[in-house]
Design an enzyme around this catalytic site. Structure first.
Site, PDB file in Angstrom:
ATOM      1  N   CYS A   1     -10.128 -41.104 -49.201  1.00 29.25           N
ATOM      2  CA  CYS A   1     -10.110 -39.941 -50.269  1.00 29.25           C
ATOM      3  C   CYS A   1      -9.347 -38.888 -49.565  1.00 29.25           C
ATOM      4  CB  CYS A   1     -11.482 -39.433 -50.168  1.00 29.25           C
ATOM      5  SG  CYS A   1     -11.782 -38.033 -51.446  1.00 29.25           S
TER       6      CYS A   1
ATOM      7  N   CYS B   1      -3.296 -38.544 -39.785  1.00 24.21           N
ATOM      8  CA  CYS B   1      -1.730 -39.252 -39.529  1.00 24.21           C
ATOM      9  C   CYS B   1      -1.680 -39.577 -38.211  1.00 24.21           C
ATOM     10  CB  CYS B   1      -0.575 -38.584 -40.137  1.00 24.21           C
ATOM     11  SG  CYS B   1       1.051 -39.153 -39.670  1.00 24.21           S
TER      12      CYS B   1
ATOM     13  N   CYS C   1       5.198 -35.191 -41.504  1.00 26.53           N
ATOM     14  CA  CYS C   1       6.211 -36.013 -40.530  1.00 26.53           C
ATOM     15  C   CYS C   1       6.961 -37.215 -41.378  1.00 26.53           C
ATOM     16  CB  CYS C   1       5.605 -36.821 -39.369  1.00 26.53           C
ATOM     17  SG  CYS C   1       4.551 -37.983 -39.702  1.00 26.53           S
TER      18      CYS C   1
ATOM     19  N   CYS D   1       3.059 -38.957 -45.519  1.00 28.34           N
ATOM     20  CA  CYS D   1       2.646 -37.629 -44.711  1.00 28.34           C
ATOM     21  C   CYS D   1       3.440 -36.407 -44.798  1.00 28.34           C
ATOM     22  CB  CYS D   1       2.559 -37.944 -43.224  1.00 28.34           C
ATOM     23  SG  CYS D   1       1.989 -36.514 -42.281  1.00 28.34           S
TER      24      CYS D   1
END
EC number: 1.8.4.12
Length: 128
Positions: free
Chosen positions: A118, A95, A49, A46
């Site tokens: 995707c 996330c 984070c 991510c």
């Protein structure tokens, strides 16, 4: 969601496209993101984070212009929610740690899952 920041903190941390995609649920144009045609071995994290999200071994060419994976790194890193935007009903992928919009999941992927995550390149950071 365990990581929370103010809007100003996210804006300071992220580029303009990263902010628009992850915090405002925008979608980058197909075939423009840095990872749509990226095939190095490693982990996609991510961008907000740093949570590990996808392994390169699950990446495949879906022909859609966005990085596509048939499974997340494990069942604990992704949150899904129904998205009714743009006159469609889709499943949004976020996330689980920071709530970043990543993309959408579709049921037209390859074996073994039949799923296609995707994902916007702007929501990802590649590394080991």
């Amino acid at each position: 969601m365990t990581i929370e920041k103010t809007d100003a903190e996210w804006r300071d941390q992220l580029s303009d496209i990263e902010y628009r995609v992850t915090r405002e649920a925008a979608t980058e144009r197909p075939f423009t993101g840095r990872y749509w045609d990226h095939w190095a071995r490693g982990i996609y994290h991510c961008v907000c984070c740093g949570t590990p999200l996808f392994e390169s071994s699950t990446k495949f060419d879906a022909g859609c212009g966005w990085p596509s994976y048939f499974a997340p790194i494990n069942g604990e890193v992704i949150a899904e929610k129904t998205d009714h935007s743009h006159g469609m009903v889709r499943i949004e992928v976020q996330c689980k740690q920071c709530g970043a919009h990543l993309g959408h999941v579709f049921e037209d992927g390859p074996a073994p899952t039949g799923l296609r995550y995707c994902i916007n390149s702007a929501a990802l950071k590649f590394g080991d």
